[in-house]
Design a protein around this motif. Structure first.
Motif, PDB file in Angstrom:
ATOM      1  N   VAL A 252      -3.694  -0.622  -7.309  1.00 55.25           N
ATOM      2  CA  VAL A 252      -2.743  -1.352  -5.770  1.00 55.25           C
ATOM      3  C   VAL A 252      -3.758  -2.589  -5.596  1.00 55.25           C
ATOM      4  O   VAL A 252      -3.146  -3.889  -4.516  1.00 55.25           O
ATOM      5  N   ALA A 253      -5.099  -2.343  -5.721  1.00 57.25           N
ATOM      6  CA  ALA A 253      -5.620  -3.859  -4.531  1.00 57.25           C
ATOM      7  C   ALA A 253      -5.414  -4.944  -5.833  1.00 57.25           C
ATOM      8  O   ALA A 253      -4.693  -6.021  -4.677  1.00 57.25           O
ATOM      9  N   ALA A 254      -4.976  -4.111  -6.956  1.00 57.63           N
ATOM     10  CA  ALA A 254      -4.825  -6.538  -7.564  1.00 57.63           C
ATOM     11  C   ALA A 254      -3.448  -6.867  -7.066  1.00 57.63           C
ATOM     12  O   ALA A 254      -2.834  -7.907  -6.479  1.00 57.63           O
ATOM     13  N   GLU A 255      -2.371  -5.675  -6.874  1.00 62.81           N
ATOM     14  CA  GLU A 255      -1.304  -6.087  -6.472  1.00 62.81           C
ATOM     15  C   GLU A 255      -0.866  -6.763  -4.739  1.00 62.81           C
ATOM     16  O   GLU A 255      -0.077  -7.502  -4.550  1.00 62.81           O
ATOM     17  N   LEU A 256      -2.329  -6.217  -3.480  1.00 63.09           N
ATOM     18  CA  LEU A 256      -2.505  -6.805  -2.525  1.00 63.09           C
ATOM     19  C   LEU A 256      -2.241  -8.153  -2.810  1.00 63.09           C
ATOM     20  O   LEU A 256      -1.770  -8.693  -2.071  1.00 63.09           O
TER      21      LEU A 256
ATOM     22  N   LEU B 127       0.545  -1.328  -0.172  1.00 65.55           N
ATOM     23  CA  LEU B 127      -0.393   0.013   0.220  1.00 65.55           C
ATOM     24  C   LEU B 127       0.871   1.442  -0.257  1.00 65.55           C
ATOM     25  O   LEU B 127       0.430   2.109  -0.483  1.00 65.55           O
ATOM     26  N   TYR B 128       2.054   1.339   1.052  1.00 68.80           N
ATOM     27  CA  TYR B 128       2.916   2.461   0.695  1.00 68.80           C
ATOM     28  C   TYR B 128       3.390   3.075  -0.839  1.00 68.80           C
ATOM     29  O   TYR B 128       3.475   4.038  -1.340  1.00 68.80           O
ATOM     30  N   GLY B 129       3.796   1.565  -1.007  1.00 66.51           N
ATOM     31  CA  GLY B 129       4.636   1.728  -2.330  1.00 66.51           C
ATOM     32  C   GLY B 129       3.147   2.218  -3.668  1.00 66.51           C
ATOM     33  O   GLY B 129       3.572   3.491  -4.282  1.00 66.51           O
ATOM     34  N   GLY B 130       2.050   1.673  -3.905  1.00 62.87           N
ATOM     35  CA  GLY B 130       1.280   2.408  -4.381  1.00 62.87           C
ATOM     36  C   GLY B 130       0.315   3.145  -4.354  1.00 62.87           C
ATOM     37  O   GLY B 130       0.029   4.227  -4.913  1.00 62.87           O
TER      38      GLY B 130
ATOM     39  N   LYS C  44       2.754   6.390  -2.840  1.00 60.64           N
ATOM     40  CA  LYS C  44       3.557   6.919  -3.584  1.00 60.64           C
ATOM     41  C   LYS C  44       3.904   6.768  -5.220  1.00 60.64           C
ATOM     42  O   LYS C  44       3.946   7.816  -6.038  1.00 60.64           O
ATOM     43  N   ILE C  45       3.062   5.752  -5.584  1.00 62.32           N
ATOM     44  CA  ILE C  45       3.141   5.705  -6.965  1.00 62.32           C
ATOM     45  C   ILE C  45       1.709   6.382  -8.108  1.00 62.32           C
ATOM     46  O   ILE C  45       2.329   6.930  -8.659  1.00 62.32           O
ATOM     47  N   MET C  46       0.733   6.360  -7.217  1.00 61.83           N
ATOM     48  CA  MET C  46      -0.095   6.857  -7.059  1.00 61.83           C
ATOM     49  C   MET C  46      -0.230   8.034  -7.197  1.00 61.83           C
ATOM     50  O   MET C  46      -1.789   8.806  -6.942  1.00 61.83           O
ATOM     51  N   ASN C  47       0.461   8.714  -6.507  1.00 58.48           N
ATOM     52  CA  ASN C  47       0.509  10.590  -5.775  1.00 58.48           C
ATOM     53  C   ASN C  47       0.080  10.610  -5.003  1.00 58.48           C
ATOM     54  O   ASN C  47      -1.091  11.826  -4.985  1.00 58.48           O
ATOM     55  N   ALA C  48      -0.966   9.710  -3.997  1.00 59.45           N
ATOM     56  CA  ALA C  48      -2.039  10.116  -3.217  1.00 59.45           C
ATOM     57  C   ALA C  48      -0.956  10.356  -2.091  1.00 59.45           C
ATOM     58  O   ALA C  48      -0.326  10.537  -1.229  1.00 59.45           O
TER      59      ALA C  48
END
Length: 595
Positions: free
Chosen positions: A563-567, A248-251, A253-257
Motif C-alpha cells: 500500500v505504501a509503495a503504491e502511495l 489508502l482507501y483502496g489498500g 479494502k484490498i487488505m480487508n482492514a
C-alpha cells in the motif's frame, strides 16, 4: 424709507392759485399709497406661495422615487430585531499550501415562525413537514397552536427550501440571514478540518465556532476581525491529500482492514503534506460523537493518525541500532549473537524466522531480528533508552496543531525494567501514534535533528535539537534501505524512487488485557529518496488480512508495504520528484563514449 407727504405745500399753493380744492390732492396721494402697499403685499404672498410649491414638489418627488425603488426591489421578509451585543459572523477561510480553498463561508438562511401571526397553523405545519421530511407535523401543530411566540424550525436551509417555504405564503413563517461553514471538498482532509457549528444565535445572525480539528484549534484566529481577508494557510497539499486518500482507501479494502492511517511529512520543515485517517466523514454534515461505553476507534470521528496509540512493532528497531551506534557500542558491521530464544526470567524472546546464529547490526535490522535488537537494548540500558526515546518525542502528547492531538499520549510501562527496555526495542510495551513515529523517522532522514510535525505552512528548515550525529543518521538510512532491497519490505521498492523503511507488525491488544492471536496493527515507516530523503511516509493498517493465498497473511510486509509503495508511486510525481531511472546493462551490448 422716505415717506412722501400727503399734502405737499408746493402743490397746495399751486392748486389754490388755480382755484382747485387742496383736499383732492391729499385723497389722490392716499389712493396711490394704498395701491403701492397692495402691490408689495401681493408680491410677498406670491413669493411665499412659490417657495411652498417648490417644497411640496421636492417632497412628492422624493416619496415617488422611494416608492418606485421599493416596487422594483426583491421582496424581503421582516426581521425581528432584539437589543444586545451584535454577533460577529464572518469567519476566515482556510487554504492549503497552494492557496486552494479548504473551508470558506456560505450565505444561507434560517427558518423560524411567529405563531401569533400565522394565518393557518395547521396548513403551515403540513407544508413544512412536506418540505422537511425530518420534521414532525404533529409537533409543529402543537408548537404553532400553543402559547409560544417564537419557534425555531431550521437553523439553515437551502435556497430551494427557502423558495418552497416562501411559496406557502404564510406571513408567520420568517427567514433570517445566516452564514454557515462550507467545506467544498467534502470528506477530503476531514479529520484536519474537524468542523464548525453555531454558537450565539439570533434571528438575523449566528456565530460560527469551531468544534474540532484546526477549526477549533485556531478558532480565535479565524474569528478575529483583524485577520479579515487573511486566510489560515495549512501545510497540506490538496492534490497530494486527494491521491493519498484514494490509494489508502483502496489498500484498506484490498487488505480487508477495518481502518487505516497515513502521514506524509517534510523531513526538513516538519510540514505535514498529507494526513489521512479512515474511515472518515463529511465535515459539512459532521456525525454525532459516540455514546458512552462505545469503542471510540470505531467512530469515523476518531483520528487514527494522531489519537490512535499503538504498539508499532519492529519499526522501533532502528532506534535501538541508532542509539547503540551513537553510544559507540556497535558499528553497522558488529556481529550480534542471535541464538535463541533469549530468556529473561520466565519470559522468552524469539524471532519470527530462524536467521542463523549471528548477524551483523545491519542484517539485524534488514532481517528484523527481535533477539539481536534486544541484545543491543541490554547494552544500552533502560535509563539511556528512556532519554533517547524522550528526545525523539515518545514521552509527550502528539505534537500536532489540532485539538485531538492532545489525546495521543503515549502509553509507557509503569516500571521501565531491563525486560521493558528489551521489548520496547522491537516495538512492544510502548504505544505511540503514527505521528510520533513519523517525527522520529524524520530525525533519521534529515541528518539527526528532531523536527516537530506541523499543520501550518513553513518557510525553510525548522530543525530542533540534535538527537543523533549525522554519521549515525546516514548509517541508519543505509540499514533501512537494505530492509527494502534485501529484507522484509521487498515489495516496497518503487521504480525510479529509492525507498528506505522498516516494517512493523504488532499483535493487537484486547480491551481487557492480553492480545488477539489473529489481529494485528501493521505499519510501514519509510523515507524517500533514500540517498537524500525529503519525505517520510508512515502507513498503518488496523487488522489487515491479505487473503490471496491458502492462508491469511497479516504481516506488514504483505499488507502495509504494498500500500505504501503504491502511495509513493502515485504522490512522488505530484511532489515534484523526478524518477531516477538507472540504465540496465544489456547482454552483449557495450556502452562506449562518442567523444
Amino acid at each position: 424709507m422716505i415717506r412722501t407727504p400727503l399734502r405737499p405745500l408746493a402743490r397746495i399753493l399751486s392748486a389754490r392759485d388755480r382755484g382747485e380744492n387742496p383736499d383732492a390732492i391729499e385723497r389722490e396721494n392716499i389712493r396711490r399709497r394704498h395701491e403701492d402697499m397692495q402691490d408689495r403685499s401681493r408680491a410677498r404672498a406670491e413669493g411665499r406661495l412659490l417657495v411652498l410649491g417648490l417644497f411640496f414638489f421636492c417632497a412628492f418627488t422624493v416619496v415617488g422615487a422611494r416608492m418606485g425603488v421599493i416596487a422594483t426591489a426583491e421582496p424581503a421578509e421582516p426581521l425581528a430585531n432584539a437589543g444586545g451585543t451584535p454577533i460577529a459572523a464572518q469567519r476566515g477561510d482556510i487554504v492549503d499550501r497552494n492557496g486552494h480553498i479548504l473551508a470558506t463561508n456560505f450565505e444561507t438562511h434560517s427558518l423560524y415562525a411567529q405563531p401569533p401571526i400565522l394565518i393557518d397553523p395547521e396548513a403551515a405545519a403540513k407544508g413544512l413537514a412536506r418540505i422537511f421530511p425530518d420534521l414532525s407535523e404533529e409537533r409543529l401543530i402543537k408548537d404553532f397552536t400553543g402559547k409560544r411566540k417564537f419557534v425555531w424550525i431550521k437553523k439553515k436551509i437551502s435556497p430551494e427550501q427557502k423558495q418552497a417555504v416562501h411559496d406557502l405564503g404564510d406571513p408567520g413563517l420568517l427567514f433570517g440571514a445566516r452564514e454557515m461553514r462550507l467545506y467544498p471538498n467534502g470528506p477530503l482532509a476531514a479529520h484536519v478540518m474537524g468542523g464548525a457549528s453555531f454558537g450565539k444565535e439570533a434571528v438575523n445572525a449566528a456565530e460560527v465556532i469551531g468544534t474540532a480539528g484546526v477549526e477549533k484549534q485556531f478558532d480565535t484566529y479565524l474569528r478575529d476581525p483583524a485577520n479579515a481577508g487573511k486566510p489560515l494557510q495549512l501545510s497540506l497539499d490538496l492534490t497530494v491529500q486527494a491521491a493519498a486518500e484514494r490509494v489508502l482507501y483502496g489498500g484498506m479494502k484490498i487488505m480487508n482492514a477495518k481502518g487505516a492511517a497515513s502521514i506524509l511529512m517534510d523531513v526538513h520543515t516538519g510540514e505535514v503534506i498529507s494526513v489521512v485517517s479512515l474511515p472518515d466523514f463529511d465535515p459539512n454534515d459532521r456525525p454525532r460523537p459516540p455514546t458512552s461505553g462505545f469503542d471510540p476507534s470505531v467512530s469515523p470521528l476518531f483520528n487514527r493518525a494522531v489519537q490512535g496509540v499503538y504498539e508499532l512493532g519492529s519499526t522501533f528497531k532502528i532506534f535501538a541500532a541508532a542509539q547503540a551506534m551513537e553510544l559507540g557500542l556497535v558499528t553497522p558491521e558488529t556481529i550480534i549473537d542471535i541464538r535463541g530464544p533469549l530468556r529473561w526470567g520466565k519470559f522468552r524472546i524469539s524471532d519470527f524466522h530462524y536467521y542463523g546464529k549471528e548477524l551483523s547490526v545491519t542484517k539485524v535490522i534488514a532481517k528484523s531480528s527481535n533477539i539481536g535488537t534486544a541484545r543491543m537494548a541490554q547494552q544500552i540500558g533502560a535509563e539511556r533508552q528512556q532519554k533517547f526515546l524522550s528526545a525523539l518525542g515518545f514521552f509527550d502528547a502528539t505534537p500536532f496543531e489540532i485539538v485531538e492531538a492532545s489525546g495521543g499520549k503515549p502509553l509507557l510501562p509503569p516500571n521501565w525494567s531491563e525486560l521493558s527496555a528489551m521489548t520496547i526495542s522491537y516495538g512492544h510495551g510502548l504505544s505511540a501514534s503514527p505521528m510520533h513515529l513519523a517525527a522520529a523517522y524524520a530525525a533519521i532522514a534529515n541528518g539527526g535533528h528532531y523536527v516537530a510535525p506541523t499543520i501550518l505552512r513553513k518557510e525553510g528548515p525548522q530543525y530542533g535539537p540534535r538527537v543523533m550525529s549525522e554519521e549515525v543518521a546516514k548509517a541508519s538510512r543505509t540499514m533501512l534501505r537494505q530492509v527494502v532491497t534485501e529484507g522484509s519490505a521487498s515489495m516496497g521498492e518503487v521504480p525510479g524512487y529509492a525507498v528506505a523503511g522498516k516494517t512493523g507488525t504488532a499483535d493487537k491488544p484486547k480491551p481487557r488485557g492480553g492480545y488477539y492471536e489473529d489481529k494485528v496493527i501493521a505499519t510501514f515507516a519509510t523515507m524517500f529518496p533514500a540517498h537524500d530523503p525529503r519525505y517520510v511516509l508512515v502507513v498503518t493498517l488496523d487488522e489487515p488480512s491479505e487473503n490471496s493465498g491458502s492462508e491469511p497473511r497479516r504481516t506488514a510486509g504483505w499488507t502495509a508495504v504494498p500500500v505504501a509503495a503504491e502511495l509513493i508511486g502515485r504522490i512522488a510525481p505530484l511532489l515534484g520528484l523526478r524518477p531516477d531511472v538507472e540504465p540496465k546493462v544489456l547482454a552483449g551490448v557495450t556502452l562506449t563514449s562518442s567523444n
